[in-house]
Design an enzyme around this catalytic site. Structure first.
Site, PDB file in Angstrom:
ATOM      1  N   ILE A 166      46.152  46.470  42.200  1.00  9.89           N
ATOM      2  CA  ILE A 166      44.797  46.446  42.765  1.00  9.89           C
ATOM      3  C   ILE A 166      44.065  45.151  42.416  1.00  9.89           C
ATOM      4  O   ILE A 166      42.991  44.874  42.913  1.00  9.89           O
ATOM      5  CB  ILE A 166      44.016  47.697  42.328  1.00  9.89           C
ATOM      6  CG1 ILE A 166      44.798  48.958  42.682  1.00  9.89           C
ATOM      7  CG2 ILE A 166      42.649  47.780  42.960  1.00  9.89           C
ATOM      8  CD1 ILE A 166      45.202  49.085  44.148  1.00  9.89           C
ATOM      9  N   GLY A 167      44.643  44.342  41.532  1.00 12.89           N
ATOM     10  CA  GLY A 167      44.043  43.024  41.300  1.00 12.89           C
ATOM     11  C   GLY A 167      44.040  42.581  39.867  1.00 12.89           C
ATOM     12  O   GLY A 167      44.643  41.584  39.511  1.00 12.89           O
ATOM     13  N   SER A 168      43.361  43.349  39.008  1.00  9.32           N
ATOM     14  CA  SER A 168      43.256  42.871  37.633  1.00  9.32           C
ATOM     15  C   SER A 168      44.480  43.295  36.828  1.00  9.32           C
ATOM     16  O   SER A 168      45.059  44.359  37.058  1.00  9.32           O
ATOM     17  CB  SER A 168      41.987  43.403  36.983  1.00  9.32           C
ATOM     18  OG  SER A 168      41.974  44.802  37.016  1.00  9.32           O
ATOM     19  N   ARG A 201      26.633  53.209  26.357  1.00  9.24           N
ATOM     20  CA  ARG A 201      27.005  52.075  27.205  1.00  9.24           C
ATOM     21  C   ARG A 201      25.881  51.628  28.111  1.00  9.24           C
ATOM     22  O   ARG A 201      25.189  52.449  28.704  1.00  9.24           O
ATOM     23  CB  ARG A 201      28.209  52.433  28.080  1.00  9.24           C
ATOM     24  CG  ARG A 201      29.450  52.741  27.313  1.00  9.24           C
ATOM     25  CD  ARG A 201      29.951  51.524  26.552  1.00  9.24           C
ATOM     26  NE  ARG A 201      31.323  51.752  26.158  1.00  9.24           N
ATOM     27  CZ  ARG A 201      32.367  51.255  26.806  1.00  9.24           C
ATOM     28  NH1 ARG A 201      32.192  50.473  27.848  1.00  9.24           N
ATOM     29  NH2 ARG A 201      33.590  51.531  26.404  1.00  9.24           N
ATOM     30  N   CYS A 202      25.763  50.310  28.250  1.00  9.24           N
ATOM     31  CA  CYS A 202      24.747  49.744  29.120  1.00  9.24           C
ATOM     32  C   CYS A 202      25.393  48.738  30.072  1.00  9.24           C
ATOM     33  O   CYS A 202      26.430  48.175  29.752  1.00  9.24           O
ATOM     34  CB  CYS A 202      23.693  49.014  28.314  1.00  9.24           C
ATOM     35  SG  CYS A 202      22.839  50.074  27.154  1.00  9.24           S
ATOM     36  N   LEU A 246      19.639  51.891  19.711  1.00  8.54           N
ATOM     37  CA  LEU A 246      20.299  53.196  19.674  1.00  8.54           C
ATOM     38  C   LEU A 246      21.803  53.043  19.884  1.00  8.54           C
ATOM     39  O   LEU A 246      22.618  53.688  19.230  1.00  8.54           O
ATOM     40  CB  LEU A 246      19.700  54.121  20.747  1.00  8.54           C
ATOM     41  CG  LEU A 246      20.240  55.547  20.762  1.00  8.54           C
ATOM     42  CD1 LEU A 246      20.013  56.260  19.438  1.00  8.54           C
ATOM     43  CD2 LEU A 246      19.630  56.361  21.911  1.00  8.54           C
ATOM     44  N   GLU A 269      42.967  38.097  37.864  1.00  6.27           N
ATOM     45  CA  GLU A 269      41.502  38.186  37.645  1.00  6.27           C
ATOM     46  C   GLU A 269      41.051  37.891  36.208  1.00  6.27           C
ATOM     47  O   GLU A 269      40.027  38.405  35.764  1.00  6.27           O
ATOM     48  CB  GLU A 269      40.969  39.559  38.102  1.00  6.27           C
ATOM     49  CG  GLU A 269      41.201  39.819  39.581  1.00  6.27           C
ATOM     50  CD  GLU A 269      40.617  41.152  40.081  1.00  6.27           C
ATOM     51  OE1 GLU A 269      39.729  41.705  39.420  1.00  6.27           O
ATOM     52  OE2 GLU A 269      41.060  41.605  41.142  1.00  6.27           O
ATOM     53  N   HIS A 327      43.546  55.248  34.422  1.00  8.48           N
ATOM     54  CA  HIS A 327      42.490  55.520  33.444  1.00  8.48           C
ATOM     55  C   HIS A 327      43.033  56.034  32.122  1.00  8.48           C
ATOM     56  O   HIS A 327      42.291  56.228  31.177  1.00  8.48           O
ATOM     57  CB  HIS A 327      41.475  56.503  34.027  1.00  8.48           C
ATOM     58  CG  HIS A 327      40.877  55.986  35.307  1.00  8.48           C
ATOM     59  ND1 HIS A 327      41.455  56.254  36.532  1.00  8.48           N
ATOM     60  CD2 HIS A 327      39.827  55.189  35.562  1.00  8.48           C
ATOM     61  CE1 HIS A 327      40.751  55.648  37.474  1.00  8.48           C
ATOM     62  NE2 HIS A 327      39.760  54.991  36.910  1.00  8.48           N
ATOM     63  N   CYS A 372      43.975  51.875  40.605  1.00  8.32           N
ATOM     64  CA  CYS A 372      42.840  50.957  40.432  1.00  8.32           C
ATOM     65  C   CYS A 372      43.333  49.770  39.606  1.00  8.32           C
ATOM     66  O   CYS A 372      44.521  49.672  39.314  1.00  8.32           O
ATOM     67  CB  CYS A 372      41.667  51.688  39.747  1.00  8.32           C
ATOM     68  SG  CYS A 372      40.100  50.775  39.809  1.00  8.32           S
TER      69      CYS A 372
HETATM   70  C1  MET Z   1      36.685  49.210  40.280  1.00 11.60           C
HETATM   71  S1  MET Z   1      37.782  48.625  41.491  1.00 11.60           S
HETATM   72  C2  MET Z   1      38.520  47.278  40.731  1.00 11.60           C
HETATM   73  C3  MET Z   1      39.112  46.324  41.688  1.00 11.60           C
HETATM   74  C4  MET Z   1      39.497  45.017  41.090  1.00 11.60           C
HETATM   75  N1  MET Z   1      40.159  44.210  42.043  1.00 11.60           N
HETATM   76  C5  MET Z   1      40.362  45.244  39.881  1.00 11.60           C
HETATM   77  O1  MET Z   1      41.529  45.358  40.013  1.00 11.60           O
HETATM   78  O2  MET Z   1      39.915  45.301  38.769  1.00 11.60           O
HETATM   79 ZN   LIG Z   2      39.116  50.721  41.763  1.00 12.83          ZN
END
Ligand code: MET
Ligand SMILES: [Zn+2]
Length: 731
Positions: free
Chosen positions: A411-413, A495-496, A18, A464, A674, A706
């Site tokens: 936030i990291g990535s 999405r899965c 699907l 990351e 986002h 994020c």
């Molecule tokens: C969904 S939170 C994500 C935190 C992660 N360290 C990032 O920056 O992607």
């Molecule tokens: Zn986050």
């Protein structure tokens, strides 16, 4: 003869047919006729699977091309005005789900405490509900043609209402009468389809701690709906937790059956007296975890139930829809036999249901199966946590880090480009060597560090790039996890996700992130932040073994993370972030169960950073904006810095921290990652000013809300540059 009942069945297809059909159609590579024919084939196949297992109650209308809440909104004619101009029904449906060039999509959020996301219906005053049951009729007739007499699944009126968003701010309860009348019309129309049609009303809402108002409405709703037609048999099915209060009322309503979950709500046993003359649909086979059923345990449970409910009134069922588990283990060719033999996905659960029914019919109690699992080595009592009070740590960290006012970080990535993913996949498939892979990753890290230095960020990250997913990455390196090839579960729309299988004792046999972090630190004089995922998030996003308490599993994971924290600091990494993105979504539905969750969640988080020296600064990150109810718990986690998602809620959220007299540092997101939109310097300056109205400047960090992995590089650089300009202005 006892009977079997399946609450609902996964619809995405055993090979995600699907998904692929929908995505090809959306991309313009195929037509809607193809989607329709794939959907029809899947329904037919899924019905037949259930028929082969002699399931007595098989659903129709559990199928959906996107989401069943969206289907319900359409069924009731609750079409938000911005979509009403779209004539074509199909086009309109997908525009509501996904947005189009002119219209934003409807909002999406998590279905109770699962990882499935539903579309939030939008309602407003003077909305004219207009019933359309064509989807139901089509599926019903389709099933009939195959010799199946299906029950019809509908989201119950109370659950539907409670999850609606009154966009104009009107009172939710003001819609009650209209919603119930619309449902009555639906039932009336369905009753003309045949005799004795079973209607399953899904009411997971009743498993939550409910306002009294809902309980009184539930009585009114089912007294009304139960009398629409003599030809219908109404089953009100609850799941995910106990529903005792609702049972007391439903037992006196003119309905045919009540469905209760005995897997996640064993307390439902105490509600049995109130089931009265209704049929009991007993949820016994776990619909949301992947481990084999323990038949002897289930048998004992049925015996207990049968002390109150006559055997001929008990129907054996799954605990909830099987939507939340993967399709079948039969496609798993690479799993170790010791893991595979313990698994049961949707198809296998049908077998389990049939088996337990046969045993029960013959009153043949199965032998108690020997427990094959070793007891875990660590106990959750007395966690290892030796950090001093926050004020002491703060002073030491200030000295060690010497950061400016409003330290900036991410936030990291950082953006994961096609190339990054291609390299990772090539390495996974063995197409490139370990050396080639490392060289390429180091290149990405080097670039990422250079960009952050140029931007002027204060605390850097390595980016990351080695991670496909923040849980899977750690699961792959830790002992005790396994990964299926085809264990897909629908997350939303097409999405899965494929959650890791946490099946055994967890331990750390090798470093998880040390090499990348140390390499990144070697490239800069600025502090490099180590990035880890926390135990609560790892558990909440995996299928977790259920033979030992969750708290013990969490403690094992925490111990492994704590070893990594220690090794990072011994390599001179001075700041370590332990992400707890899923901390809040693990909250139980029932108020009385919250304390126990918070206890193991807080303790395991603390245990995961308990090895950190006072001068090592511990960050955590949560992607939420509602901390009202959990602020004390957040405080007990005792992190030095918490970064949170505030960009869409202004400083409302920060007031919660202010009111709680929260002492540690906070990095409220200054912009929303986002969306690709690049916020201006002025906008972010305004945000910072708003933050400062609530919190003292010493407490503030400035960061996006994020990780940036889903963004492109150009918008990322532009947004971060503006963020840093705004910070310079504020300093
Ligand atoms: C969904 S939170 C994500 C935190 C992660 N360290 C990032 O920056 O992607
Ligand atoms: Zn986050």
């Amino acid at each position: 003869m006892s009977q079997t009942y399946v609450t609902g069945f996964p619809r995405i297809g055993e090979k995600r047919e699907l998904k692929f059909a929908l995505e090809a159609y959306w991309a313009g590579n195929s037509d809607f006729e193809t989607v329709k024919s794939v959907a029809k084939t899947l329904r037919e196949r899924h019905w037949n699977y259930q028929k082969e297992r002699h399931i007595d109650f098989i659903s129709c209308n559990d199928f959906s091309l996107y989401d069943t809440m969206l289907d319900t909104a359409v069924m009731l004619g609750a079409i938000p005005p911005r979509f009403q101009g779209i004539e074509d029904k199909t086009e309109r449906y997908f525009a509501m789900a996904r947005g189009d060039a002119q219209r934003s999509a409807m909002e999406m959020t998590k279905w109770f405490n699962t990882n499935y996301h539903y579309i939030v219906p939008e309602i407003h005053a003077h909305m004219a509900f207009k019933v359309d049951i064509s989807k139901i009729v089509d599926e019903y007739i389709e099933a009939k043609a195959l010799g199946i007499d299906p029950k019809i699944n509908l989201i119950g009126p109370l659950t539907f209402l409670a999850l609606c968003n009154p966009v104009d701010g009107s009172d939710l309860f003001g819609f009650f009468d209209d919603v119930v009348e619309a449902y009555a019309k639906v039932l009336h129309a369905i009753s003309s389809l045949g005799e004795n049609i079973v209607i399953q009303f899904d009411e997971p809402l009743f498993a939550k701690t409910l306002e009294a108002k809902f309980l009184s409405l539930l009585k009114i709703a089912y007294e009304r709906l139960g009398t629409v037609s003599r030809h219908l048999k109404i089953a009100v099915v609850t799941y995910f937790d106990r529903a005792n209060e609702a049972v007391e009322i439903l037992g006196n309503c003119p309905i045919w059956a009540i469905g209760l979950d005995f897997v996640y709500g064993e307390e439902n046993l105490e509600a049995l007296l109130h089931v009265n003359d209704k049929m009991l649909i007993a949820g016994l086979i776990d619909g949301r975890n992947v481990w084999k059923n323990n038949a002897s345990k289930t048998y004992v449970l049925i015996e207990k139930i049968s002390k109150t409910i006559d055997a001929d009134h008990i129907i054996l069922s799954t605990s909830c829809s099987l939507l939340h588990v993967p399709f079948s283990t039969r496609f798993e060719e690479k799993l170790a036999p010791e893991v595979k033999s313990r698994l049961s996905f949707a198809l296998e659960k049908l077998e389990e249901l049939e088996q337990i029914n046969t045993l029960w019919e013959k009153r043949e109690k199965p032998e108690i199966s020997a427990c094959t699992q070793k007891a875990p080595s660590v106990k959750s009592s007395g966690i290892f946590y030796t950090r001093s009070a926050y004020a002491t740590r703060f002073a030491l960290q200030q000295k060690a880090l010497n950061l400016p006012l409003f330290p900036t970080t991410t936030i990291g990535s950082f953006p994961q480009t096609k190339e990054t993913r291609a390299v990772r996949n090539a390495y996974k498939k063995g197409e490139i060597t370990r050396e080639q892979y490392e060289a390429s990753l180091k290149e990405s890290i080097k670039e990422c560090v250079a960009i952050q230095e140029e931007l002027g960020l204060d605390v850097l990250v390595h980016g990351e790039f080695e991670r496909n997913d923040m849980v899977e990455y750690f699961g792959e390196l830790l002992e005790g996890f396994a990964f299926s090839q085809n264990g897909w579960v629908q997350s939303y729309g097409s999405r899965c996700v494929k959650p890791p299988l946490l099946y055994g004792n967890v331990s750390r046999k090798q470093p998880l992130s040390v090499d990348w972090t140390v390499y990144a630190q070697s490239l800069t004089d600025k502090p490099m932040k180590g990035m880890l995922t926390g135990p609560v998030t790892i558990l909440n996003w995996s299928f977790v073994r259920d033979d030992i308490p969750k708290s013990e599993v969490a403690y094992e994971v925490a111990t492994a993370i704590a070893e990594e924290v220690d090794e990072l600091q011994r390599h001179d990494i001075k700041i370590i972030q332990v992400d707890e993105a899923a901390f809040k979504e693990g909250y139980p539905l029932r108020a009385e169960k919250i304390k126990a969750y918070e206890k193991w969640a807080v303790e395991s988080f603390k245990a995961s950073v308990g090895t950190a020296w006072d001068q090592t600064q511990i960050h955590t990150h949560m992607c939420y904006s509602n901390f009202n109810d959990i602020i004390d718990t957040i405080e007990r986690m005792d992190a030095d810095v918490i970064t949170i998602e505030t960009s869409r809620s202004g400083n409302k959220l920060l007031k919660v921290f202010q009111k709680a007299n929260y002492k540690a540092q906070i990095g409220p997101g200054v912009y929303d990652i986002h969306s690709p939109r690049v916020p201006s310097v002025e906008e972010m300056s305004e945000q910072i000013k708003a933050f400062l109205q609530v919190l003292p400047k010493e407490q503030l960090w400035i960061n996006p809300d994020c990780g940036l992995k889903t963004r492109g590089w150009s918008e990322t650089k532009a947004a971060l540059a503006n963020m840093i300009k705004a910070v310079y202005l504020a300093r």
